[in-house]
Scaffold this motif. Structure first.
Motif, mmCIF file in Angstrom:
data_model
loop_
_atom_site.group_PDB
_atom_site.id
_atom_site.type_symbol
_atom_site.label_atom_id
_atom_site.label_comp_id
_atom_site.label_asym_id
_atom_site.label_seq_id
_atom_site.Cartn_x
_atom_site.Cartn_y
_atom_site.Cartn_z
ATOM 1 N N MET A 214 39.434 46.790 26.276
ATOM 2 C CA MET A 214 39.171 46.696 27.715
ATOM 3 C C MET A 214 39.517 45.303 28.246
ATOM 4 N N LYS A 215 39.247 44.280 27.448
ATOM 5 C CA LYS A 215 39.569 42.919 27.869
ATOM 6 C C LYS A 215 41.072 42.738 28.040
ATOM 7 N N THR A 216 41.832 43.404 27.201
ATOM 8 C CA THR A 216 43.286 43.318 27.307
ATOM 9 C C THR A 216 43.774 43.927 28.622
ATOM 10 N N HIS A 217 43.203 45.053 29.003
ATOM 11 C CA HIS A 217 43.586 45.692 30.268
ATOM 12 C C HIS A 217 43.234 44.797 31.459
ATOM 13 N N ILE A 218 42.091 44.168 31.382
ATOM 14 C CA ILE A 218 41.678 43.271 32.468
ATOM 15 C C ILE A 218 42.623 42.082 32.562
ATOM 16 N N ALA B 207 45.012 41.145 35.699
ATOM 17 C CA ALA B 207 44.871 39.819 36.302
ATOM 18 C C ALA B 207 46.217 39.099 36.373
ATOM 19 N N PHE B 208 46.993 39.170 35.307
ATOM 20 C CA PHE B 208 48.299 38.509 35.300
ATOM 21 C C PHE B 208 49.294 39.180 36.253
ATOM 22 N N LEU B 209 49.172 40.478 36.428
ATOM 23 C CA LEU B 209 50.072 41.181 37.343
ATOM 24 C C LEU B 209 49.741 40.909 38.812
ATOM 25 N N THR B 210 48.495 40.618 39.123
ATOM 26 C CA THR B 210 48.106 40.365 40.515
ATOM 27 C C THR B 210 48.274 38.901 40.921
#
Length: 61
Positions: free
Chosen positions: A2-6, A10-13
């Motif tokens: 889940m941390k990886t998805h977050i 975050a990096f994409l936004t």
């Protein structure tokens, strides 16, 4: 997992947020220029109201 998805989200936004920051800074700069010009016009009008408004006062009489 889940941390990886977050982190990915975050990096994409981040680029989107930087674009908003640039637009916000441009908006503040434009607003500052507009209000500065309005203030200058009001100061000139208050110093010389008779010269600028002479035609308007003649038409009222």
């Amino acid at each position: 997992m889940m941390k990886t998805h977050i982190l990915i989200v975050a990096f994409l936004t981040m680029p989107l947020l930087q674009g908003c920051t640039v637009l916000a800074i441009a908006d503040v700069a434009a607003s500052t220029v507009i209000y500065g010009v309005k203030t200058a016009v009001n100061v000139v009008d208050s110093i010389t109201p008779d010269i600028i408004n002479r035609d308007k006062s003649k038409k009222k009489d």
